[in-house]
Motif scaffolding. Structure first.
Motif, PDB file in Angstrom:
ATOM      1  N   ALA A   1       1.620   3.972   2.812  1.00 34.61           N
ATOM      2  CA  ALA A   1       0.801   2.848   3.281  1.00 34.61           C
ATOM      3  C   ALA A   1       0.631   1.808   2.176  1.00 34.61           C
ATOM      4  CB  ALA A   1      -0.549   3.357   3.771  1.00 34.61           C
ATOM      5  N   TYR A   2       0.411   2.284   0.948  1.00 36.12           N
ATOM      6  CA  TYR A   2       0.293   1.353  -0.181  1.00 36.12           C
ATOM      7  C   TYR A   2       1.607   0.619  -0.386  1.00 36.12           C
ATOM      8  CZ  TYR A   2      -0.608  -0.481  -4.858  1.00 36.12           C
ATOM      9  OH  TYR A   2      -0.769  -1.326  -5.928  1.00 36.12           O
TER      10      TYR A   2
ATOM     11  N   TRP B   1      -5.268  -3.194  -5.808  1.00 41.80           N
ATOM     12  CA  TRP B   1      -5.964  -2.381  -6.802  1.00 41.80           C
ATOM     13  C   TRP B   1      -6.268  -0.996  -6.269  1.00 41.80           C
ATOM     14  CZ3 TRP B   1      -6.228  -5.084 -11.256  1.00 41.80           C
ATOM     15  CH2 TRP B   1      -6.823  -4.458 -12.343  1.00 41.80           C
ATOM     16  N   VAL B   2      -6.050   0.037  -7.052  1.00 37.42           N
ATOM     17  CA  VAL B   2      -6.452   1.399  -6.685  1.00 37.42           C
ATOM     18  C   VAL B   2      -7.115   2.032  -7.904  1.00 37.42           C
ATOM     19  CG1 VAL B   2      -4.658   1.725  -4.962  1.00 37.42           C
ATOM     20  CG2 VAL B   2      -4.207   2.363  -7.339  1.00 37.42           C
TER      21      VAL B   2
ATOM     22  N   PHE C   1      -1.214   7.278 -13.693  1.00 36.04           N
ATOM     23  CA  PHE C   1      -0.812   8.149 -12.587  1.00 36.04           C
ATOM     24  C   PHE C   1       0.130   9.226 -13.093  1.00 36.04           C
ATOM     25  CE2 PHE C   1      -1.842   4.185 -10.613  1.00 36.04           C
ATOM     26  CZ  PHE C   1      -2.549   4.576  -9.489  1.00 36.04           C
ATOM     27  N   THR C   2       0.108  10.338 -12.443  1.00 35.32           N
ATOM     28  CA  THR C   2       1.159  11.335 -12.655  1.00 35.32           C
ATOM     29  C   THR C   2       2.127  11.224 -11.483  1.00 35.32           C
ATOM     30  OG1 THR C   2      -0.289  12.933 -11.571  1.00 35.32           O
ATOM     31  CG2 THR C   2      -0.245  12.918 -13.991  1.00 35.32           C
ATOM     32  N   THR C   3       3.310  11.692 -11.695  1.00 33.79           N
ATOM     33  CA  THR C   3       4.364  11.500 -10.697  1.00 33.79           C
ATOM     34  C   THR C   3       3.999  12.071  -9.332  1.00 33.79           C
ATOM     35  OG1 THR C   3       6.021  11.548 -12.431  1.00 33.79           O
ATOM     36  CG2 THR C   3       6.788  11.925 -10.208  1.00 33.79           C
ATOM     37  N   ASP C   4       3.232  13.155  -9.320  1.00 28.31           N
ATOM     38  CA  ASP C   4       2.906  13.755  -8.025  1.00 28.31           C
ATOM     39  C   ASP C   4       2.031  12.840  -7.168  1.00 28.31           C
ATOM     40  OD1 ASP C   4       0.864  14.366 -10.066  1.00 28.31           O
ATOM     41  OD2 ASP C   4      -0.158  15.367  -8.410  1.00 28.31           O
ATOM     42  N   LYS C   5       1.454  11.778  -7.790  1.00 32.01           N
ATOM     43  CA  LYS C   5       0.636  10.840  -7.015  1.00 32.01           C
ATOM     44  C   LYS C   5       1.481   9.730  -6.391  1.00 32.01           C
ATOM     45  CE  LYS C   5      -3.347  12.755  -8.014  1.00 32.01           C
ATOM     46  NZ  LYS C   5      -4.182  13.398  -6.982  1.00 32.01           N
ATOM     47  N   LEU C   6       2.743   9.669  -6.744  1.00 32.12           N
ATOM     48  CA  LEU C   6       3.623   8.655  -6.166  1.00 32.12           C
ATOM     49  C   LEU C   6       4.313   9.265  -4.953  1.00 32.12           C
ATOM     50  CD1 LEU C   6       5.261   7.234  -9.420  1.00 32.12           C
ATOM     51  CD2 LEU C   6       3.038   6.713  -8.417  1.00 32.12           C
TER      52      LEU C   6
END
Ligand SMILES: [Zn+2]
Length: 304
Positions: free
Chosen positions: A265-266, A255-256, A173-178
Motif C-alpha cells: 500500500a505504501y 512519512w512513516v 528499517f530492517t529488511t524484513d519491514k520492506l
C-alpha cells in the motif's frame, strides 16, 4: 518559526550525519540523478546543447569527438561533498531544512549563512549557479554545470526539503519491514540493510519501480511526461520547486514511523510521486539550462 531551533540546524544535521550515517544516503542515488539528467538532455535547445558541449569538452578527460552526457556528471557533487579540497564547504547545498508541518519556505531560518564553510542551502546555490554558468569559464564553469545538474535533482527529492529526523535519515528499517514487491526485483534485492527512509527514497524505491534507469526514462517519456502536469509546468523558481516537493511529501503521506512496515500500500501510494518528482526535475533542469545559455549577458538577471 525563528525561535523553534536554538541551534544552527545545519550544524546539528552535519554532526549527526557524520556520526551515524556516513556519506551515502544524501541524494537521489545514481539512478535518480541519471534519470533527471537524461530527461533534461533530451530537451536542451541548440544554444544550450552547444554551450554544454563546449564546457564538457574543456574537460581534459574528454576526447575531441565525444561529449560526456549530463547523466555522467550528475553525481559528482556527492563525491566532492566530503573529499574535495575543502571538505564540507558544499555540504548544505544539497538540501533545505523546512519543518515538516510548514507549507512555506522561510529563508531567515531555513537557509542559514552563519557557517559559510558548509554552504547555505540548495535554494540559494541554485540561484548563484545561474550566474556562474553564464559568466565564468574553464574549470569554474564546469564545476557549476556539475553542481547545477545535481542540485536541481536534489531539490525535487521530497526528503531533501524536510527537516525532521534529518530528512528521514533518522528513521531506520530492517529488511524484513520492506514488504512491497517491485517490478523487476524483490524488495530485499533492491536494498542493503540496514536501511532508512531517506535512502529508501534515494535508491530503493526507484530500483524497485524499474531496476534499469534508461528504461525508467522511457517509462516516464511514455507516461508521466505526457501528462498535463508536465506539459503545463512553468515553475522556474527554486523556492517553488522546494515548496512543491515539501508539500507533495505531505499530500502523498510519505512519512512513516521507525519500525513501521513499508508494504504494498505504501509502495503504491508513493511511487507516483517519485515519477512526478523525477519528471519535474528533468524538465525543469532543461529549462534552467536553456534559460542560462539563451544569452551571454552578464551578470545573469532573472527573467521578469
Ligand atoms: Zn546531493
Amino acid at each position: 518559526m525563528s525561535n523553534r531551533f536554538p541551534f544552527s540546524k545545519s550544524w546539528i544535521f552535519l554532526t549527526v550525519v557524520f556520526t551515524i550515517f556516513g556519506s551515502d544516503a544524501w541524494a537521489w542515488g545514481e539512478e535518480g540523478h541519471s534519470i533527471v539528467a537524461e530527461i533534461a538532455q533530451r530537451r536542451l535547445t541548440q544554444n544550450a546543447a552547444q554551450a554544454i558541449t563546449q564546457i564538457l569538452r574543456a574537460n581534459p578527460n574528454s576526447t575531441p569527438y565525444s561529449t560526456p552526457s549530463l547523466a555522467s556528471i550528475s553525481t559528482w557533487a556527492d563525491e566532492v561533498r566530503y573529499n574535495g579540497p575543502k571538505p564540507n564547504e558544499t555540504y548544505n547545498w544539497h538540501f533545505v531544512d523546512i519543518p515538516r508541518q510548514d507549507t512555506h519556505y522561510d529563508p531567515a531560518t531555513e537557509c542559514p549563512k552563519e557557517k559559510p564553510e558548509q554552504g547555505d542551502c540548495v535554494i540559494n546555490e541554485l540561484s548563484r549557479l545561474r550566474n556562474e554558468l553564464r559568466c565564468t569559464a574553464g574549470d569554474q564553469q564546469l564545476r557549476a554545470l556539475k553542481f547545477a545538474v545535481h542540485f536541481v535533482g536534489d531539490i525535487h527529492q521530497p526528503f531533501h526539503t524536510v527537516w525532521e529526523n534529518i530528512g528521514g535519515n533518522g528513521i531506520t528499517f530492517t529488511t524484513d519491514k520492506l514488504q512491497f514487491k517491485g517490478k523487476t526485483c524483490s524488495a530485499d534485492k533492491c536494498s542493503t540493510p540496514p536501511d532508512n527512509l531517506h535512502k529508501m527514497w534515494d535508491t530503493t524505491l526507484i530500483r524497485a519501480m524499474e531496476y534499469n534507469w534508461p528504461t525508467f526514462v522511457d517509462d516516464l517519456e511514455a507516461g508521466w511526461l505526457t501528462t498535463d502536469a508536465a506539459k503545463n509546468d512553468n515553475k522556474d523558481d527554486p523556492v517553488a520547486w522546494a515548496e512543491d516537493a515539501h508539500n507533495a511529501a505531505i499530500a502523498f503521506n510519505v512519512w512513516v514511523d521507525a519500525g513501521a512496515t513499508l508494504d504494498q500500500a505504501y509502495y503504491d501510494r508513493v511511487t507516483p510521486l517519485i515519477s512526478q518528482q523525477l519528471g519535474f526535475a528533468g524538465i525543469r533542469l532543461a529549462r534552467y539550462l536553456n534559460d542560462v545559455f539563451s544569452s551571454s549577458q552578464c551578470p545573469y538577471t532573472p527573467r521578469q
